[in-house]
Design an enzyme around this catalytic site. Structure first.
Site, PDB file in Angstrom:
ATOM      1  N   GLU A   1      24.661  43.131 -13.234  1.00  0.00           N
ATOM      2  CA  GLU A   1      23.257  43.548 -13.266  1.00  0.00           C
ATOM      3  C   GLU A   1      22.479  42.892 -14.411  1.00  0.00           C
ATOM      4  O   GLU A   1      21.373  42.375 -14.204  1.00  0.00           O
ATOM      5  CB  GLU A   1      23.151  45.081 -13.328  1.00  0.00           C
ATOM      6  CG  GLU A   1      23.723  45.785 -12.084  1.00  0.00           C
ATOM      7  CD  GLU A   1      25.204  46.137 -12.200  1.00  0.00           C
ATOM      8  OE1 GLU A   1      25.934  45.414 -12.885  1.00  0.00           O
ATOM      9  OE2 GLU A   1      25.618  47.138 -11.596  1.00  0.00           O
TER      10      GLU A   1
ATOM     11  N   CYS B   1      24.316  49.823 -17.416  1.00  0.00           N
ATOM     12  CA  CYS B   1      23.468  49.087 -16.465  1.00  0.00           C
ATOM     13  C   CYS B   1      22.310  49.948 -15.984  1.00  0.00           C
ATOM     14  O   CYS B   1      21.206  49.444 -15.776  1.00  0.00           O
ATOM     15  CB  CYS B   1      24.297  48.603 -15.281  1.00  0.00           C
ATOM     16  SG  CYS B   1      25.285  47.154 -15.667  1.00  0.00           S
TER      17      CYS B   1
HETATM   18  O1  LIG Z   1      27.909  48.244 -12.857  1.00  0.00           O
HETATM   19  C1  LIG Z   1      28.875  47.509 -12.974  1.00  0.00           C
HETATM   20  C2  LIG Z   1      30.150  47.995 -13.271  1.00  0.00           C
HETATM   21  C3  LIG Z   1      31.162  47.083 -13.480  1.00  0.00           C
HETATM   22  N1  LIG Z   1      30.908  45.747 -13.393  1.00  0.00           N
HETATM   23  C4  LIG Z   1      31.962  44.784 -13.707  1.00  0.00           C
HETATM   24  C5  LIG Z   1      32.310  44.771 -15.176  1.00  0.00           C
HETATM   25  C6  LIG Z   1      33.711  44.218 -15.152  1.00  0.00           C
HETATM   26  O2  LIG Z   1      33.646  42.799 -15.198  1.00  0.00           O
HETATM   27  C7  LIG Z   1      34.256  44.654 -13.793  1.00  0.00           C
HETATM   28  C8  LIG Z   1      35.268  45.764 -13.877  1.00  0.00           C
HETATM   29  O3  LIG Z   1      34.759  46.831 -14.598  1.00  0.00           O
HETATM   30  O4  LIG Z   1      33.156  45.099 -13.042  1.00  0.00           O
HETATM   31  C9  LIG Z   1      29.663  45.257 -13.043  1.00  0.00           C
HETATM   32  O5  LIG Z   1      29.460  44.042 -12.958  1.00  0.00           O
HETATM   33  N2  LIG Z   1      28.692  46.172 -12.826  1.00  0.00           N
HETATM   34 ZN   LIG Z   2      27.364  47.774 -15.804  1.00  0.00          ZN
END
Ligand SMILES: O=c1ccn([C@H]2C[C@H](O)[C@@H](CO)O2)c(=O)[nH]1
Ligand SMILES: [Zn+2]
Length: 130
Positions: A54, A88
């Site tokens: 995000e 996020c």
């Molecule tokens: O809202 C979120 C939650 C997790 N992740 C990613 C962070 C990490 O690289 C992976 C596992 O937590 O997922 C995101 O990109 N967005």
């Molecule tokens: Zn996140």
């Protein structure tokens, strides 16, 4: 319209750098300038230094000239939906309104739609500064 955003998020997910969690995530924003901005999660060997999909998309939006999130889609490669994490939610809220829609997607498309207010109720707002 949300179908296009879903496709953009799914495409962005291919750019994820997630060798540690093996949990690629993609995000796509339709901004107030009419453009679509995308992002993926970018992890780091020093684990706390990685970040979510995000904020990558938000950074692209800001640098591309967008100022407000009109709608946003998030997708993870694994079968489960990926509700944006707490951090996020706060970052999205900075550029969204209470009615801004966030689409949680899986490979089949949009599975759940939430407003910003549903995603982050009782948010920290300017009025909270007093
Ligand atoms: O809202 C979120 C939650 C997790 N992740 C990613 C962070 C990490 O690289 C992976 C596992 O937590 O997922 C995101 O990109 N967005
Ligand atoms: Zn996140």
């Amino acid at each position: 319209m949300s179908r296009e955003l879903f496709e953009a998020a799914r495409h962005a997910m291919k750019y994820a750098h997630a060798p540690y969690s093996k949990f690629p995530v993609g995000a796509a924003i339709r901004a107030d300038d009419g453009k679509v901005y995308t992002g993926a999660n970018i992890e780091n060997l020093s684990f706390p230094q990685g970040w979510c999909a995000e904020p990558t998309a938000i950074g692209c939006m800001i640098m591309g000239g967008g100022r407000k999130i009109v709608e946003m889609a998030v997708i993870a490669e694994k079968l489960a939906l990926c509700p944006p994490c707490g951090g996020c939610r706060q970052k999205i809220a900075e550029f969204a309104g209470p009615e801004t829609r966030i689409y949680l997607c899986d490979d089949g498309g949009v599975q759940k739609t939430l407003t910003m207010d549903e995603l982050l109720p009782f948010a920290f707002k300017t009025e909270s500064l007093g």
